[in-house]
Write a protein that holds these residues in place. Structure first.
Motif, PDB file in Angstrom:
ATOM      1  N   GLY A 448      13.087  37.667   4.452  1.00  0.00           N
ATOM      2  CA  GLY A 448      12.287  38.468   3.513  1.00  0.00           C
ATOM      3  C   GLY A 448      11.961  37.658   2.262  1.00  0.00           C
ATOM      4  N   ILE A 449      12.967  36.963   1.734  1.00  0.00           N
ATOM      5  CA  ILE A 449      12.750  36.139   0.536  1.00  0.00           C
ATOM      6  C   ILE A 449      11.763  35.006   0.839  1.00  0.00           C
ATOM      7  CG2 ILE A 449      13.877  34.530  -1.065  1.00  0.00           C
ATOM      8  CD1 ILE A 449      16.441  36.242  -0.723  1.00  0.00           C
ATOM      9  N   MET A 450      11.919  34.388   2.001  1.00  0.00           N
ATOM     10  CA  MET A 450      11.035  33.275   2.363  1.00  0.00           C
ATOM     11  C   MET A 450       9.579  33.757   2.478  1.00  0.00           C
ATOM     12  SD  MET A 450      12.812  30.572   2.383  1.00  0.00           S
ATOM     13  CE  MET A 450      14.420  29.834   2.647  1.00  0.00           C
ATOM     14  N   GLU A 451       9.393  34.947   2.989  1.00  0.00           N
ATOM     15  CA  GLU A 451       8.036  35.511   3.091  1.00  0.00           C
ATOM     16  C   GLU A 451       7.437  35.704   1.710  1.00  0.00           C
ATOM     17  OE1 GLU A 451       8.064  39.120   5.498  1.00  0.00           O
ATOM     18  OE2 GLU A 451       7.180  37.943   7.128  1.00  0.00           O
ATOM     19  N   GLN A 452       8.282  36.244   0.816  1.00  0.00           N
ATOM     20  CA  GLN A 452       7.810  36.516  -0.523  1.00  0.00           C
ATOM     21  C   GLN A 452       7.436  35.214  -1.237  1.00  0.00           C
ATOM     22  OE1 GLN A 452      10.762  38.634  -2.735  1.00  0.00           O
ATOM     23  NE2 GLN A 452       9.433  40.434  -2.834  1.00  0.00           N
ATOM     24  N   GLN A 453       8.285  34.225  -1.098  1.00  0.00           N
ATOM     25  CA  GLN A 453       8.062  32.937  -1.776  1.00  0.00           C
ATOM     26  C   GLN A 453       6.834  32.221  -1.242  1.00  0.00           C
ATOM     27  OE1 GLN A 453       9.784  31.512  -4.494  1.00  0.00           O
ATOM     28  NE2 GLN A 453      10.323  33.671  -4.508  1.00  0.00           N
ATOM     29  N   SER A 454       6.661  32.260   0.087  1.00  0.00           N
ATOM     30  CA  SER A 454       5.575  31.487   0.684  1.00  0.00           C
ATOM     31  C   SER A 454       4.275  32.271   0.747  1.00  0.00           C
ATOM     32  CB  SER A 454       5.968  31.073   2.112  1.00  0.00           C
ATOM     33  OG  SER A 454       6.114  32.228   2.917  1.00  0.00           O
ATOM     34  N   GLY A 455       4.367  33.591   0.597  1.00  0.00           N
ATOM     35  CA  GLY A 455       3.178  34.415   0.760  1.00  0.00           C
ATOM     36  C   GLY A 455       2.693  34.450   2.197  1.00  0.00           C
ATOM     37  N   MET A 456       3.545  33.989   3.128  1.00  0.00           N
ATOM     38  CA  MET A 456       3.146  33.992   4.543  1.00  0.00           C
ATOM     39  C   MET A 456       3.798  35.162   5.253  1.00  0.00           C
ATOM     40  SD  MET A 456       3.668  30.119   5.853  1.00  0.00           S
ATOM     41  CE  MET A 456       3.043  28.712   4.956  1.00  0.00           C
ATOM     42  N   ASN A 457       3.130  35.632   6.287  1.00  0.00           N
ATOM     43  CA  ASN A 457       3.763  36.614   7.144  1.00  0.00           C
ATOM     44  C   ASN A 457       4.560  35.864   8.217  1.00  0.00           C
ATOM     45  OD1 ASN A 457       4.504  38.498   8.995  1.00  0.00           O
ATOM     46  ND2 ASN A 457       2.517  39.554   9.038  1.00  0.00           N
ATOM     47  N   LEU A 458       5.875  35.937   8.133  1.00  0.00           N
ATOM     48  CA  LEU A 458       6.715  35.164   9.058  1.00  0.00           C
ATOM     49  C   LEU A 458       7.243  36.017  10.205  1.00  0.00           C
ATOM     50  CD1 LEU A 458       8.716  33.138   6.388  1.00  0.00           C
ATOM     51  CD2 LEU A 458       6.856  32.300   7.820  1.00  0.00           C
ATOM     52  N   ASP A 459       6.741  37.240  10.287  1.00  0.00           N
ATOM     53  CA  ASP A 459       7.296  38.161  11.259  1.00  0.00           C
ATOM     54  C   ASP A 459       7.178  37.647  12.688  1.00  0.00           C
ATOM     55  OD1 ASP A 459       8.573  40.625  11.839  1.00  0.00           O
ATOM     56  OD2 ASP A 459       6.691  41.247  12.772  1.00  0.00           O
ATOM     57  N   MET A 460       5.975  37.208  13.047  1.00  0.00           N
ATOM     58  CA  MET A 460       5.731  36.709  14.395  1.00  0.00           C
ATOM     59  C   MET A 460       6.642  35.517  14.691  1.00  0.00           C
ATOM     60  SD  MET A 460       3.839  36.574  17.119  1.00  0.00           S
ATOM     61  CE  MET A 460       3.472  35.391  18.394  1.00  0.00           C
ATOM     62  N   TRP A 461       6.713  34.632  13.710  1.00  0.00           N
ATOM     63  CA  TRP A 461       7.558  33.436  13.858  1.00  0.00           C
ATOM     64  C   TRP A 461       9.016  33.848  14.066  1.00  0.00           C
ATOM     65  CZ3 TRP A 461      11.782  31.496  11.369  1.00  0.00           C
ATOM     66  CH2 TRP A 461      12.104  30.171  11.660  1.00  0.00           C
ATOM     67  N   ASN A 462       9.487  34.752  13.231  1.00  0.00           N
ATOM     68  CA  ASN A 462      10.869  35.231  13.282  1.00  0.00           C
ATOM     69  C   ASN A 462      11.157  35.917  14.620  1.00  0.00           C
ATOM     70  OD1 ASN A 462      13.429  35.960  12.443  1.00  0.00           O
ATOM     71  ND2 ASN A 462      12.734  37.782  11.350  1.00  0.00           N
ATOM     72  N   GLN A 463      10.250  36.787  15.044  1.00  0.00           N
ATOM     73  CA  GLN A 463      10.445  37.498  16.306  1.00  0.00           C
ATOM     74  C   GLN A 463      10.571  36.522  17.460  1.00  0.00           C
ATOM     75  OE1 GLN A 463      11.178  40.546  16.840  1.00  0.00           O
ATOM     76  NE2 GLN A 463      10.907  41.127  14.699  1.00  0.00           N
ATOM     77  N   ARG A 464       9.704  35.514  17.451  1.00  0.00           N
ATOM     78  CA  ARG A 464       9.661  34.561  18.545  1.00  0.00           C
ATOM     79  C   ARG A 464      10.888  33.657  18.578  1.00  0.00           C
ATOM     80  NH1 ARG A 464       8.612  35.225  22.918  1.00  0.00           N
ATOM     81  NH2 ARG A 464       6.593  35.994  23.476  1.00  0.00           N
ATOM     82  N   TRP A 465      11.125  33.014  17.439  1.00  0.00           N
ATOM     83  CA  TRP A 465      12.106  31.914  17.453  1.00  0.00           C
ATOM     84  C   TRP A 465      13.539  32.383  17.237  1.00  0.00           C
ATOM     85  CZ3 TRP A 465      10.862  27.607  19.644  1.00  0.00           C
ATOM     86  CH2 TRP A 465       9.521  27.196  19.640  1.00  0.00           C
ATOM     87  N   VAL A 466      13.715  33.461  16.480  1.00  0.00           N
ATOM     88  CA  VAL A 466      15.085  33.875  16.161  1.00  0.00           C
ATOM     89  C   VAL A 466      15.535  35.067  17.004  1.00  0.00           C
ATOM     90  CG1 VAL A 466      16.615  34.659  14.311  1.00  0.00           C
ATOM     91  CG2 VAL A 466      14.864  32.950  13.831  1.00  0.00           C
ATOM     92  N   LYS A 467      14.584  35.960  17.282  1.00  0.00           N
ATOM     93  CA  LYS A 467      14.991  37.206  17.941  1.00  0.00           C
ATOM     94  C   LYS A 467      14.692  37.228  19.438  1.00  0.00           C
ATOM     95  CE  LYS A 467      15.563  39.230  13.724  1.00  0.00           C
ATOM     96  NZ  LYS A 467      16.057  40.383  13.033  1.00  0.00           N
ATOM     97  N   THR A 468      13.978  36.231  19.928  1.00  0.00           N
ATOM     98  CA  THR A 468      13.655  36.201  21.355  1.00  0.00           C
ATOM     99  C   THR A 468      14.311  34.975  21.977  1.00  0.00           C
ATOM    100  OG1 THR A 468      11.502  37.106  20.773  1.00  0.00           O
ATOM    101  CG2 THR A 468      11.743  36.298  23.015  1.00  0.00           C
TER     102      THR A 468
END
Ligand SMILES: [Zn+2]
Length: 866
Positions: A448-468
């Motif tokens: 969440g903090i990284m998203e805020q800092q970068s202004g990027m939506n990291l959800d897809m990345w997170n879902q793919r690499w960390v949660k799948t």
């Protein structure tokens, strides 16, 4: 919720019944053995301000019990409930529990102590008189040390053994007079009385229970002031020369790491002192207890002839444990499902700290060879799991650990830093640490903090690499522009079951004659089209030339053949490493014949200069030979392989590589000529110049000869036992050779004996024996061990160390490659369709190679029939 039944005499039966009912219906999750997530969440929501005031009396005799006293203080946040503490030792060890001088009748069962709510108020002090459980006290005659990770503190004393109930610990140790002691807190006072002394330590800051630690015994202390900071080393080393050779560097590395981390995080070292303890028999390389890091002595005290790799390993270890002071100790995961996070950061910071100190090492190559192959070994199987896993009970924490945490997670973290940029990444980490000092946070908080800092939506990345779980397959399509010899179009296409993609950055190489064009491609869609106006239509190409891409990268037949034949022309060692790794993936997917890969390796081995690649290729020679080749293919290639490996062992100047070649040589040897040679080398009749054989090496050679059924097997083993000087090794050998008995009935009897728990106590011995019992040359007689070996797995999980189940499976299955063996595993899985998921996954991880091997051999047969 917890039952609050009041005990009324006379209604005992009724109450008992009620107790059972309420227990089975409501409290089963809370009171089950171990520490369930349900219990942890329940306690966290009800309890705060916890402190432990502990004292232990350590007697002179290590057989005698350690008396303990504990004053536990805590507050209920709102509702007052029964208090459930964890105590995983005999209930008899709890002698008395008191609250305000009143004796408390508590229920002690299922590894818990339940204190009824009637005794409790908003704020509480509970006193315990007990004998410490000794399972995790590692007692020796003249020293002891604790190792409480992940939930082992509760094997010693009663507490709330979960990482998110941080508490302060005040400790007093009464020990023999000639002993010293160290703990998390600063030593406040030492009182000497007769032949005893008492160490009183200052109260710690709030820390998680797995980080509470102490050691006591006959230790020496070396103190240094480094950059204005007092650092102490506590050790038992008697070799003063060895100490003198290492001491400067050990202190320097610690001091450097602390300074670096203070700068990077912007947070001063968060604990009041820094001690580290060198323990001869320590189980891990190191454990990051705040204020008192424990190390295995041999991982810091290197010998004079230590290699650059060993020196780098030591620097990395010190930086890793020091980084934990911020990542893990100051900010801790809420639950052990996020344990990967502290490990990945410790490794990540360690690389940043030490890589610049070793400028002559190719760190990118080392990262590639050290992480990708091992991660793929699990991630390509049906038993793989996401980096982020579920954990229902701390007693199962062992099943979380493995290559996905240690090898894949660092790859993924490196991707994240690259994606958002290193300064934003650093800023994000600072915020994460600052917001959660002396407290807990999860991966979701951080992302969440990284998203805020970068202004990027990291959800897809997170879902793919960390949660799948799993690894993607990346394919390509290209078209030529007939007018100007350039590419008309180039597309990277991700193949995955859900028709979506794994966002990542890769570097594609387009080669034509002597020109090479390297083009970075950001995979940010299922199909990525590149701008191609300036790119020549290539003769050959490789889509993971940069080595950072994670997955299986398909190759067209022309490129595949070209690189296989011309890998020596590839100048970038990272690209060569990436190609070799990808070729192996192709073999396992039936896209490349194993013989072709073996031939390419044998051609490259004598000319390859990178040690890291040579060691990888040596491992692959052994894997292809034993796990994938058919017995006929082995016979066909044996002389050639043995010849090349022996030649390299003789002619290589580097001691490390010499030994790597020699080990691979005797591992794969099957021709009579080479077996005779190995016997002569074992016998010291033949000496390979520059090759130093230790006692361990001689033992391995004796085993390898025995498993090859040489005529004089019994003589060789007996003679070797007699020759061994080290007592521990002699005992081990006497035990392990039962698995090498030439008589199959004796081997069967030995396997049978392993069903008895007592015979599995020494796990290292068991694993070594099992490996020989199931050696590829023992097929098919060893097929019959597979089913009963699998049947034992559940019991092994309960009786053995946390890493034992997977290692048991490796030893049981990795020597097998026949259809019959694969069938045994399938039958087992079919029969046990409700088998525990964690163990089933371990079986699927381990048997993947067996299934693939059978498939590859079947395809090979069908080709040769045509
Ligand atoms: Zn660690």
């Amino acid at each position: 919720m917890i039952s609050k039944s009041r005990h009324i005499r006379g209604f005992l039966f009724f109450l008992l019944l009620m107790g059972i009912l309420s227990c089975t219906e409501k409290d089963a999750g809370l009171l089950e053995k171990g520490i369930s997530k349900e219990l942890a969440v329940f306690r966290k929501s009800h309890i705060s301000n916890v402190s432990y005031n502990l004292s232990f009396r350590v007697p002179d005799n290590s057989e005698e019990g350690i008396d303990g006293r504990l004053a536990l203080k805590f507050e209920f946040i709102d509702e007052i409930t029964d208090l459930i503490l964890d105590f995983n030792a005999s209930p008899d060890l709890i002698h008395e529990i008191k609250i305000a001088d009143q004796i408390v009748k508590a229920d002690i069962k299922n590894e818990h102590i339940v204190i009824p709510s009637k005794y409790l108020g908003k704020t509480n002090t509970i006193e315990f008189d007990f004998t410490a459980g000794s399972l995790s006290l590692n007692r020796h005659d003249d020293y002891l040390f604790t190792l409480f990770v992940p939930d082992r503190a509760s094997t010693c004393f009663p507490l709330m053994d979960q990482p998110d109930i941080k508490a302060t610990y005040k400790l007093e140790l009464n020990i023999p007079k000639h002993w010293t002691a160290v703990a998390n807190g600063i030593e406040r006072k030492v009182l000497n009385e007769g032949d005893r002394r008492t160490f009183q330590f200052e109260e710690t800051q709030p820390i998680s229970s797995y980080l509470f630690a102490f050691a006591a015994g006959e230790f020496d202390i070396v103190e240094r002031t480094m950059a204005g900071r007092k650092i102490r080393m506590i050790h038992r080393e008697t070799d003063s020369v060895r100490l003198a050779e290492n001491i400067e560097e050990i202190f320097q590395q610690h001091s450097r790491a602390i300074d670096w981390l203070e700068k990077y995080t912007g947070i001063p070292y968060p604990f009041p002192k820094f001690d580290f303890v060198l323990i001869p028999s320590f189980q891990y390389g190191g454990m990051e207890h705040p204020g008192a890091v424990f190390y295995k002595a041999s991982s810091l005290l290197l010998s004079e002839s230590s290699t650059l790799n060993q020196q780098m390993g030591r620097a990395r270890l010190i930086a890793h444990e020091t980084a934990h002071m911020w990542f893990g100790n100051l900010v801790t995961m809420r639950w052990f499902d996020d344990v990967w996070l502290k490990e990945v950061f410790a490794n990540f910071m360690a690389s940043k700290i030490i890589d610049p100190q070793f400028p002559n090492i190719n760190h990118d190559l080392q990262f590639l060879m050290g992480h990708y192959p091992t991660a793929y070994d699990v991630d390509r199987t049906d038993g793989t799991h996401p980096i982020s896993q579920q954990l229902d009970n701390l007693k199962n924490a062992g099943s979380l650990y493995g290559s996905i945490i240690y090898q894949k997670a660092p790859i993924v973290m490196r991707m994240l830093e690259q994606k958002i940029g290193d300064s934003i990444f650093q800023e994000g980490l600072k915020i994460y640490l600052n917001n959660n000092r002396y407290s807990n946070a999860s991966w979701d908080d951080l992302i969440g903090i990284m998203e805020q800092q970068s202004g990027m939506n990291l959800d897809m990345w997170n879902q793919r690499w960390v949660k799948t779980s799993g690894m993607p397959t990346i394919m390509y399509r290209l078209r030529e522009n007939k007018n100007n010899d350039h590419l008309n179009s180039f597309q990277l296409v991700s193949q995955s079951s859900k028709n979506d993609y794994w966002p990542q950055q890769v570097t594609v190489a387009f080669e034509k004659g002597d020109t090479i064009q390297l083009v970075p491609v950001n995979i940010d869609a299922y199909s990525v089209k590149m701008k191609t106006d300036s790119i020549y239509y290539p003769h050959h190409l490789f889509t993971n030339y940069g080595g950072l891409g994670y997955g299986y990268f398909t190759m067209g037949p022309v490129s595949m053949e070209y690189y296989l034949a011309n890998i020596k022309k590839v100048k970038s060692s990272v690209a060569r490493g990436s190609l070799w790794i990808n070729y192996y993936e192709q073999v396992l997917r039936g896209q490349l014949k194993p013989e072709l890969l073996m031939e390419a390796i044998l051609k490259q081995l004598p000319i390859e200069k990178e040690a890291l690649i040579i060691e990888y290729l040596n491992t692959r020679v052994s894997t292809l030979f034993w796990k994938i080749f058919t017995p006929e293919q082995r016979l066909k290639y044996a002389s050639k392989i043995e010849g090349i490996l022996l030649n390299m062992a003789i002619n290589t100047t580097s001691t490390e590589l010499k030994s790597s070649f020699f080990k691979t040589f005797y591992d794969v040897t099957i021709t009579q000529h080479s077996i005779d040679l190995i016997k002569n080398i074992w016998d010291d009749k033949v000496v390979v110049e520059g090759l130093v054989l230790s006692e361990e090496d001689h033992i391995s050679l004796a085993y390898e000869l025995a498993v090859r059924q040489v005529d004089s097997t019994s003589y060789i083993l007996d003679y070797q036992i007699e020759k061994v000087k080290n007592k521990d090794r002699k005992e081990r050998m006497k035990w392990v050779i039962k698995a090498l008995n030439p008589d199959p009935q004796e081997r069967d009897a030995f396997f049978e004996s392993l069903k008895n728990e007592e015979n599995r106590e020494n796990e290292e011995w068991v694993l070594e024996a099992m490996n020989y019992l199931n050696h590829p040359l023992r097929q098919p007689q060893s097929d019959k061990y597979i089913r009963p070996g699998l049947e034992l797995l559940e019991e092994i999980k309960t009786t053995g160390d946390i890493f034992f189940p997977k290692r048991w499976l490796d030893a049981l299955l990795s020597g097998h490659q026949s259809a019959e063996a694969a069938n045994e595993v399938r039958q087992f899985l079919y029969k046990h369709n409700k088998y525990p998921a964690d163990l089933k996954n371990k079986i699927l991880q381990t048997s993947d190679m067996l299934f693939r091997s059978v498939q590859i051999q079947a395809e090979n047969d069908s080709i040769s029939i045509e």
